[in-house]
Write a protein that holds these residues in place. Structure first.
Motif, PDB file in Angstrom:
ATOM      1  N   ARG A   2      20.644   9.765 -74.303  1.00 50.46           N
ATOM      2  CA  ARG A   2      19.401  10.471 -74.523  1.00 50.46           C
ATOM      3  C   ARG A   2      18.234   9.510 -74.421  1.00 50.46           C
ATOM      4  NH1 ARG A   2      17.964  15.861 -74.544  1.00 50.46           N
ATOM      5  NH2 ARG A   2      16.621  16.403 -76.260  1.00 50.46           N
ATOM      6  N   THR A   3      17.126   9.914 -73.798  1.00 46.26           N
ATOM      7  CA  THR A   3      16.027   8.982 -73.615  1.00 46.26           C
ATOM      8  C   THR A   3      14.775   9.455 -74.328  1.00 46.26           C
ATOM      9  OG1 THR A   3      15.626  10.044 -71.501  1.00 46.26           O
ATOM     10  CG2 THR A   3      16.812   7.956 -71.479  1.00 46.26           C
ATOM     11  N   ILE A   4      14.905  10.051 -75.495  1.00 45.72           N
ATOM     12  CA  ILE A   4      13.740  10.336 -76.325  1.00 45.72           C
ATOM     13  C   ILE A   4      13.473   9.080 -77.132  1.00 45.72           C
ATOM     14  CG2 ILE A   4      12.782  11.878 -78.063  1.00 45.72           C
ATOM     15  CD1 ILE A   4      14.651  13.977 -77.198  1.00 45.72           C
ATOM     16  N   ALA A 319      24.696  11.872 -68.407  1.00 45.89           N
ATOM     17  CA  ALA A 319      23.979  11.509 -69.622  1.00 45.89           C
ATOM     18  C   ALA A 319      24.717  12.052 -70.836  1.00 45.89           C
ATOM     19  CB  ALA A 319      22.556  12.059 -69.575  1.00 45.89           C
ATOM     20  N   GLY A 320      24.524  11.387 -71.959  1.00 48.06           N
ATOM     21  CA  GLY A 320      25.161  11.904 -73.145  1.00 48.06           C
ATOM     22  C   GLY A 320      25.243  10.907 -74.280  1.00 48.06           C
ATOM     23  N   ILE A 321      25.729  11.408 -75.395  1.00 47.03           N
ATOM     24  CA  ILE A 321      25.907  10.623 -76.606  1.00 47.03           C
ATOM     25  C   ILE A 321      27.380  10.647 -76.973  1.00 47.03           C
ATOM     26  CG2 ILE A 321      25.262  10.384 -79.039  1.00 47.03           C
ATOM     27  CD1 ILE A 321      22.952  10.041 -76.996  1.00 47.03           C
ATOM     28  N   ASN A 322      27.910   9.485 -77.296  1.00 47.52           N
ATOM     29  CA  ASN A 322      29.279   9.380 -77.770  1.00 47.52           C
ATOM     30  C   ASN A 322      29.306   9.052 -79.256  1.00 47.52           C
ATOM     31  OD1 ASN A 322      30.174   9.843 -75.173  1.00 47.52           O
ATOM     32  ND2 ASN A 322      30.572   7.699 -74.727  1.00 47.52           N
ATOM     33  N   LEU A 323      30.424   9.376 -79.892  1.00 44.57           N
ATOM     34  CA  LEU A 323      30.617   9.118 -81.315  1.00 44.57           C
ATOM     35  C   LEU A 323      31.689   8.044 -81.455  1.00 44.57           C
ATOM     36  CD1 LEU A 323      29.553  10.237 -84.027  1.00 44.57           C
ATOM     37  CD2 LEU A 323      31.484  11.828 -84.033  1.00 44.57           C
ATOM     38  N   ALA A 324      31.348   6.967 -82.163  1.00 44.49           N
ATOM     39  CA  ALA A 324      32.254   5.820 -82.289  1.00 44.49           C
ATOM     40  C   ALA A 324      32.506   5.508 -83.756  1.00 44.49           C
ATOM     41  CB  ALA A 324      31.658   4.601 -81.590  1.00 44.49           C
ATOM     42  N   VAL A 325      33.588   4.784 -83.996  1.00 48.98           N
ATOM     43  CA  VAL A 325      33.962   4.337 -85.337  1.00 48.98           C
ATOM     44  C   VAL A 325      34.131   2.824 -85.290  1.00 48.98           C
ATOM     45  CG1 VAL A 325      35.766   4.394 -87.117  1.00 48.98           C
ATOM     46  CG2 VAL A 325      35.113   6.510 -85.922  1.00 48.98           C
ATOM     47  N   PHE A 326      33.494   2.112 -86.238  1.00 48.67           N
ATOM     48  CA  PHE A 326      33.797   0.694 -86.362  1.00 48.67           C
ATOM     49  C   PHE A 326      35.236   0.565 -86.836  1.00 48.67           C
ATOM     50  CE2 PHE A 326      29.207  -0.407 -86.334  1.00 48.67           C
ATOM     51  CZ  PHE A 326      29.282  -1.495 -85.485  1.00 48.67           C
ATOM     52  N   LYS A 327      36.018  -0.210 -86.109  1.00 50.90           N
ATOM     53  CA  LYS A 327      37.461  -0.168 -86.339  1.00 50.90           C
ATOM     54  C   LYS A 327      37.880  -0.780 -87.661  1.00 50.90           C
ATOM     55  CE  LYS A 327      38.885  -4.369 -83.828  1.00 50.90           C
ATOM     56  NZ  LYS A 327      39.672  -4.842 -82.664  1.00 50.90           N
ATOM     57  N   ASN A 328      36.997  -1.565 -88.315  1.00 51.63           N
ATOM     58  CA  ASN A 328      37.345  -2.070 -89.633  1.00 51.63           C
ATOM     59  C   ASN A 328      36.554  -1.373 -90.733  1.00 51.63           C
ATOM     60  OD1 ASN A 328      35.045  -3.293 -88.708  1.00 51.63           O
ATOM     61  ND2 ASN A 328      35.587  -5.357 -89.384  1.00 51.63           N
ATOM     62  N   THR A 329      36.292  -0.097 -90.529  1.00 50.84           N
ATOM     63  CA  THR A 329      35.702   0.741 -91.566  1.00 50.84           C
ATOM     64  C   THR A 329      36.567   0.702 -92.820  1.00 50.84           C
ATOM     65  OG1 THR A 329      35.258   3.050 -92.183  1.00 50.84           O
ATOM     66  CG2 THR A 329      36.903   2.700 -90.504  1.00 50.84           C
TER      67      THR A 329
END
Length: 438
Positions: A2-4, A319-329
């Motif tokens: 997204r480019t806002i 275009a788009g947004i991905n959802l990630a997890v820090f692997k050492n949460t």
């Protein structure tokens, strides 16, 4: 992505090869834990017209998640101008969130840090499996041949937004299909005292998105097949020259737009100052600024020749947004459950409706709510004529170096300095020299 936003600049001078350490407070070996099972921190990207708009969209959904699971989610909406810096800092400082939004073009670069949870088959099975997501969205989740570094959350495509009244006043019956037609229409529009086409000339990421599409239309790539930068090929130089030439040569982008980096071009369009706008999934933004959906039309981005949106005629990046997890949460199970919730059919419909984006989850995308004429253009583009930006580890540096080169070329055009093939090639050569050595 997204480019806002203003582009994230400078962040990529940090090494992307460094592994994450203790982000989210998890185990020191980077394997994650469930030491804090009742809380999560979530960095959301600024998708709406403002951070406050995002909070109003997201907080009710996070409250719903807490009611269902007992897990409280602490929300921070991070401006795009800060997000990449914040993420890269978190990979080395140990002070980061559990779950975060990332621009999909950053997926491979952030994957290279080792900070993000890999979405292997086992992890994907916990959220319903890989088959739930549409193929085009999965193409921007990490380097080819590796497990995805994130999962798709919002999908977007660029389109040409045009003011129906300005077109009618100028005697233009339909939106331009080619760049030559757009330039010709521009003369008619300027004769009526209106600006032609808005752009964010000082927004590094916006510049990258557009010159990438122009390069695809010229049959050129910014990277070789083995991932090395190739910024000075004839096709790339011609593509950048054509895009900046919309201001420097064709005069359809106003010179003042060389300084735009905070969505001023969207505001100009919403206020009726400018006849056309190239933007990602802009409907919700325009509505929030008081522009009626009946006042504008949506068409595919023009191509060099032929018909936009047809097969190999690339007219958008994916275009788009991905959802990630820090692997050492320190709440691995909760983070996984949150990703499952956010990518569930129900939430996909709610969130993508709020942001006028397209669900990357196939079942939600097929819902009647996403079958409007506006969405039809975006969905058709994503399905037929959008290409993913290079999923290589140096992609973030590429955005900064080449995007800045284009910014400087727009500044030259605005100042009346000649933008020539030679000056374009010189700027791109400088950008290539700034890339990491192989």
């Amino acid at each position: 992505m997204r480019t806002i936003r203003a582009a994230a600049t400078g962040a990529v001078v940090m090494s992307l090869a460094l592994a994450a350490t203790a982000c989210g407070g998890g185990s020191t070996d980077g394997g994650g834990s469930n030491d804090s099972p009742k809380t999560l921190t979530y960095w959301a990207s600024n998708q709406g017209a403002s951070i406050e708009v995002d909070k109003k969209v997201l907080q009710p959904e996070l409250d719903k998640f807490e009611k269902r699971t007992g897990i409280k989610v602490k929300l921070e909406v991070v401006p795009w101008s800060d997000l990449l810096n914040r993420i890269l800092t978190a990979t080395t400082s140990g002070q980061g969130p559990d779950v975060l939004n990332i621009g999909n073009t950053w997926s491979a670069s952030l994957q290279a840090t080792g900070a993000l949870l890999p979405w292997n088959d086992a992890n994907l099975a916990k959220i319903g499996g890989k088959g739930r997501f549409v193929a085009s969205a999965l193409g921007s989740t990490g380097a080819q041949g590796q497990d995805p570094a994130a999962v798709p959350l919002y999908s977007m495509a660029y389109a040409l937004y045009y003011n129906k009244q300005i077109f009618a006043d100028a005697g233009i019956a339909q939106p331009p299909a080619t760049w030559a037609e757009l330039v010709a229409d521009g003369k008619k529009i300027q004769a009526k005292g209106k600006q032609v086409l808005g752009a964010e000339g000082a927004n590094v990421a916006e510049n990258i998105h557009h010159v990438f599409v122009f390069a695809e239309q010229h049959g050129a790539d910014f990277f070789t097949a083995d991932g090395k930068p190739d910024f000075t090929s004839d096709g790339v130089v011609s593509a950048v020259e054509q895009y900046v030439g919309l201001m420097a040569k064709d005069k359809v982008i106003p010179q003042g737009n060389a300084e735009y980096a905070q969505n001023q071009s969207v505001s100009d369009f919403a206020k009726g100052k400018t006849a056309m706008l190239l933007w990602q999934s802009a409907s919700a933004n325009l509505t929030s600024q008081g522009m009626s959906a009946a006042a504008y039309g949506i068409a595919p981005v023009p191509v060099r020749s032929g018909s936009p949106g047809a097969g190999a005629q690339v007219n958008s990046m994916v275009a788009g947004i991905n959802l990630a997890v820090f692997k050492n949460t320190d709440n691995l199970d909760g983070a996984t459950e949150f990703v499952k919730f956010m990518t569930g059919d129900e939430e996909q419909k709610i969130l993508n409706t709020a942001y006028s984006t397209i669900p990357p989850v196939a079942a939600a995308q097929s819902d009647a709510a996403f079958n409007s004429p506006a969405n039809a253009v975006l969905k058709d583009t994503l399905a037929k004529s959008a290409a993913a930006l290079p999923q290589v580890a140096d992609e973030s540096q590429f955005e900064t170096t080449v995007g800045t080169a284009v910014k400087e070329l727009f500044a030259d055009a605005a100042a009346g300095r000649a933008v020539t093939t030679e000056s374009v090639k010189a700027r791109l050569a400088k950008a290539q020299q700034q890339m990491p050595a192989k």
